[in-house]
Write an enzyme that holds these catalytic residues in place. Structure first.
Site, PDB file in Angstrom:
ATOM      1  N   LEU A 207       0.855  -1.190   0.000  1.00  0.00           N
ATOM      2  CA  LEU A 207       0.000   0.000   0.000  1.00  0.00           C
ATOM      3  C   LEU A 207       0.889   1.238   0.000  1.00  0.00           C
ATOM      4  O   LEU A 207       1.904   1.268   0.708  1.00  0.00           O
ATOM      5  CB  LEU A 207      -0.852   0.030   1.271  1.00  0.00           C
ATOM      6  CG  LEU A 207      -2.047  -0.907   1.346  1.00  0.00           C
ATOM      7  CD1 LEU A 207      -2.633  -0.851   2.750  1.00  0.00           C
ATOM      8  CD2 LEU A 207      -3.109  -0.549   0.310  1.00  0.00           C
ATOM      9  N   GLY A 208       0.512   2.229  -0.745  1.00  0.00           N
ATOM     10  CA  GLY A 208       1.336   3.440  -0.836  1.00  0.00           C
ATOM     11  C   GLY A 208       2.006   3.545  -2.201  1.00  0.00           C
ATOM     12  O   GLY A 208       2.348   4.633  -2.650  1.00  0.00           O
TER      13      GLY A 208
ATOM     14  N   GLU B  50      20.640  15.421 -21.819  1.00  0.00           N
ATOM     15  CA  GLU B  50      19.226  15.726 -22.066  1.00  0.00           C
ATOM     16  C   GLU B  50      19.008  15.942 -23.564  1.00  0.00           C
ATOM     17  O   GLU B  50      19.737  16.692 -24.195  1.00  0.00           O
ATOM     18  CB  GLU B  50      18.811  16.969 -21.253  1.00  0.00           C
ATOM     19  CG  GLU B  50      17.483  17.592 -21.652  1.00  0.00           C
ATOM     20  CD  GLU B  50      16.272  16.649 -21.605  1.00  0.00           C
ATOM     21  OE1 GLU B  50      16.107  15.936 -20.615  1.00  0.00           O
ATOM     22  OE2 GLU B  50      15.514  16.636 -22.600  1.00  0.00           O
TER      23      GLU B  50
ATOM     24  N   SER C   5      16.458   8.148 -16.730  1.00  0.00           N
ATOM     25  CA  SER C   5      15.232   8.809 -16.235  1.00  0.00           C
ATOM     26  C   SER C   5      14.579   9.508 -17.420  1.00  0.00           C
ATOM     27  O   SER C   5      14.683  10.710 -17.591  1.00  0.00           O
ATOM     28  CB  SER C   5      15.574   9.808 -15.136  1.00  0.00           C
ATOM     29  OG  SER C   5      16.540  10.730 -15.595  1.00  0.00           O
TER      30      SER C   5
ATOM     31  N   HIS D 197       7.335  39.675   7.494  1.00  0.00           N
ATOM     32  CA  HIS D 197       8.770  39.917   7.347  1.00  0.00           C
ATOM     33  C   HIS D 197       9.501  39.406   8.578  1.00  0.00           C
ATOM     34  O   HIS D 197       9.030  39.616   9.696  1.00  0.00           O
ATOM     35  CB  HIS D 197       9.023  41.424   7.214  1.00  0.00           C
ATOM     36  CG  HIS D 197      10.476  41.767   7.158  1.00  0.00           C
ATOM     37  ND1 HIS D 197      11.238  41.533   6.034  1.00  0.00           N
ATOM     38  CD2 HIS D 197      11.315  42.295   8.099  1.00  0.00           C
ATOM     39  CE1 HIS D 197      12.488  41.930   6.277  1.00  0.00           C
ATOM     40  NE2 HIS D 197      12.560  42.396   7.524  1.00  0.00           N
TER      41      HIS D 197
END
Ligand SMILES: Cc1cc2nc3c(=O)[nH]c(=O)nc-3n(C[C@H](O)[C@H](O)[C@H](O)COP(=O)(O)OP(=O)(O)OC[C@H]3O[C@@H](n4cnc5c(N)ncnc54)[C@H](O)[C@@H]3O)c2cc1C
Length: 473
Positions: free
Chosen positions: A38-39, A211, A277, A452
């Site tokens: 699960l997951g 790439e 990838s 801030h």
């Protein structure tokens, strides 16, 4: 043995288990069929383990420069097995959490491999699910009124680039590494490739990214890609864009050598390992789609806006339907699908309102159209940009690279897109997401007084910058 349900979900990843919880909340009798854990990918091979490793890499890199903060450390070293142990512990903790949620929601979890059967003695329409049980027991037959297919995706490779798990890896194998290589070539400079490039570099690995497109993070705003390219190069990551990897040239010897065509030349790249990838492919095989009328489009299950397939009682969500392959998208699609099943009239998802994050160092986060996309859609745009260099909190953090950029419709003043690169921007993008959902103008964003010192002041200043009113510019 057969059991009847209002809903059976095939796959208990982020999409599937969240859908199950929503179904239980709505009073449906629901089961999740999960062949692994699960997951799913997000918990065991994606979001969580990769971010745990990224965090260790960040701590290591920051510790090495701790003197800048007046903190003197000696002999900073890395125990990668401990890094992995920490990652596994986090995953395990969350896994237990998901198991608990299933129990709490009285959701049946059937541990096994599910397939959709055609019309059978159990049901005149396709939809009975046969589960080959992990424990080897006789198959279970589940007879649901509705089904959600949430079988997810797996890593793709390039044709001819064989993943051997030892020298040539995908993120699945890389997450399990017991030691770090000295060097790595990463094929693909998209989100996963850049997260790994950043992480491995911070761990001290020599990284080269190849790439194919002319820029890394090619789906992000051009200025974000350019800034990321500059910052990664400054750190020492080698980036080669416009590189066409030639898988057939891969040679294993002392290290791995692979060639790529780049600017009309063939160049060789050598490293200890190669990480591929280049995207993900949907898990649509061997789940019984042939027993249904379900249509595939470019390898993904085709659905309508409520995630119904051509079989109106069978829905599909998450990575298996393509589009934005993100955990928060999968879970939201699951919720919409379940609410539609329960007759709740859910709101259709507007994907231009989905925030996308890259958890590299620096981080990237965006929502809405890039400047180029907005122009291509016919908008006349104006842009507001503000650098983290002028943000006090960024200097305090010692991380002042990057900027926030707002893309705005010049005619209506609508916020079309927000793009950020810099410290903790993945935790800041939801303000921009909310602004887009509420159709806010830059004036309204700037009118939201940002405390801030915070990094979020960069958003307020970028909103002012749209009309040349930034204060600290
Ligand atoms: C390295 C990496 C990092 C990532 N980082 C992020 C991130 O930071 N943020 C983000 O939003 N997304 C991230 N993602 C993407 C995210 O993991 C996926 O978008 C998300 O997991 C998709 O959820 P899903 O439910 O569609 O599929 P999955 O999570 O893949 O789940 C599918 C489940 O179905 C099961 N299954 C498949 N077939 C069957 C069957 N026949 N019977 C029973 N069970 C079956 C599988 O075992 C699996 O558990 C990352 C992905 C990777 C690979």
């Amino acid at each position: 043995m057969s059991k009847e349900y209002d809903l059976v979900i095939l796959g208990g990843g982020t999409g599937g288990y969240v859908a199950a919880i929503r179904a239980s909340q709505l009073g449906l009798k629901v089961a999740v069929v999960e062949k692994g854990k699960l997951g799913g990918t997000c918990l065991h091979a994606g979001c969580i383990p990769s971010k745990a490793l990224l965090r260790s890499a960040e701590v290591f890199a920051t510790t090495k420069r701790s003197e800048e903060f007046g903190v003197i450390t000696k002999d900073v070293t890395l125990d990668f097995l401990k890094v992995q142990e920490r990652k596994n512990k986090i995953t395990e903790q969350l896994y237990k959490g998901v198991q608990h949620l299933m129990k709490q929601g009285k959701i049946d979890v059937i541990e096994g491999y599910g397939r959709i059967l055609g019309p059978s003695i159990f049901s005149p329409i396709p939809g009975t699910i046969s589960v080959e049980m992990n424990n080897g027991e006789e198959n279970e037959m589940l007879i649901p009124k509705n089904i959600i297919i949430a079988t997810g995706s797996r890593p793709k490779s390039l044709p001819g680039l064989v993943i051997d798990g030892e020298y040539v890896l995908t993120s699945d194998e890389a997450l399990q590494m017991e030691s770090l290589p000295k060097s790595i070539v990463i094929v693909g400079g998209g989100v996963i490739g850049i997260e790994w490039a950043s992480m491995l570099h911070d761990f001290g690995v020599e990284v080269t990214v190849l790439e194919y497109a002319d820029r890394i993070l090619p789906t992000e705003d051009h200025e974000i890609s350019k800034e990321m390219q500059r910052l990664l190069k400054k750190k020492g990551v080698k980036l080669v864009t416009g590189a066409k990897v030639l898988p057939e040239t891969l040679e294993k010897g002392e290290g791995i050598t692979i060639q790529a065509e780049h600017k009309g030349e063939t160049k060789s790249f050598t490293a200890e390992k190669v990480l591929v990838s280049v995207g993900r492919q949907a898990n649509v095989e061997n789940i019984g789609l042939e027993n249904t009328e379900i249509v595939l489009e470019k390898g993904y299950i085709k659905t309508n806006e409520f995630f119904q397939t051509k079989e109106s009682h069978i829905y599909a969500i998450g990575d298996v339907i393509g589009g934005l392959q993100l955990a928060h998208v999968a879970s939201h699609e699951g919720i919409v699908a379940v609410e539609h099943i329960a007759g709740e009239n859910p709101i259709q998802i507007d994907y231009s309102l989905v925030s996308k994050c890259v958890y590299s160092s620096p981080e990237v986060a965006s929502v809405g159209f890039t400047e180029v996309e907005a122009k291509e859609k016919g908008f006349t745009v104006k842009v507001g940009k503000f650098s983290f260099r002028a943000i006090g909190k960024a200097l305090v953090f010692g991380e002042s690279d990057g900027f926030v950029k707002l893309v705005v419709d010049e005619v209506t003043d609508d916020l079309l897109g927000v793009h950020m690169i810099g410290p903790h921007v993945t935790d800041m993008i939801s303000e921009a997401g909310l602004a887009r959902v509420l159709d806010a103008t830059p004036w309204e964003v700037a009118h939201t007084i940002h405390p801030h010192p915070t990094l979020s002041e960069a958003i307020g200043e970028a909103a002012l910058a749209v009309d040349g009113k930034a204060i600290h510019a």
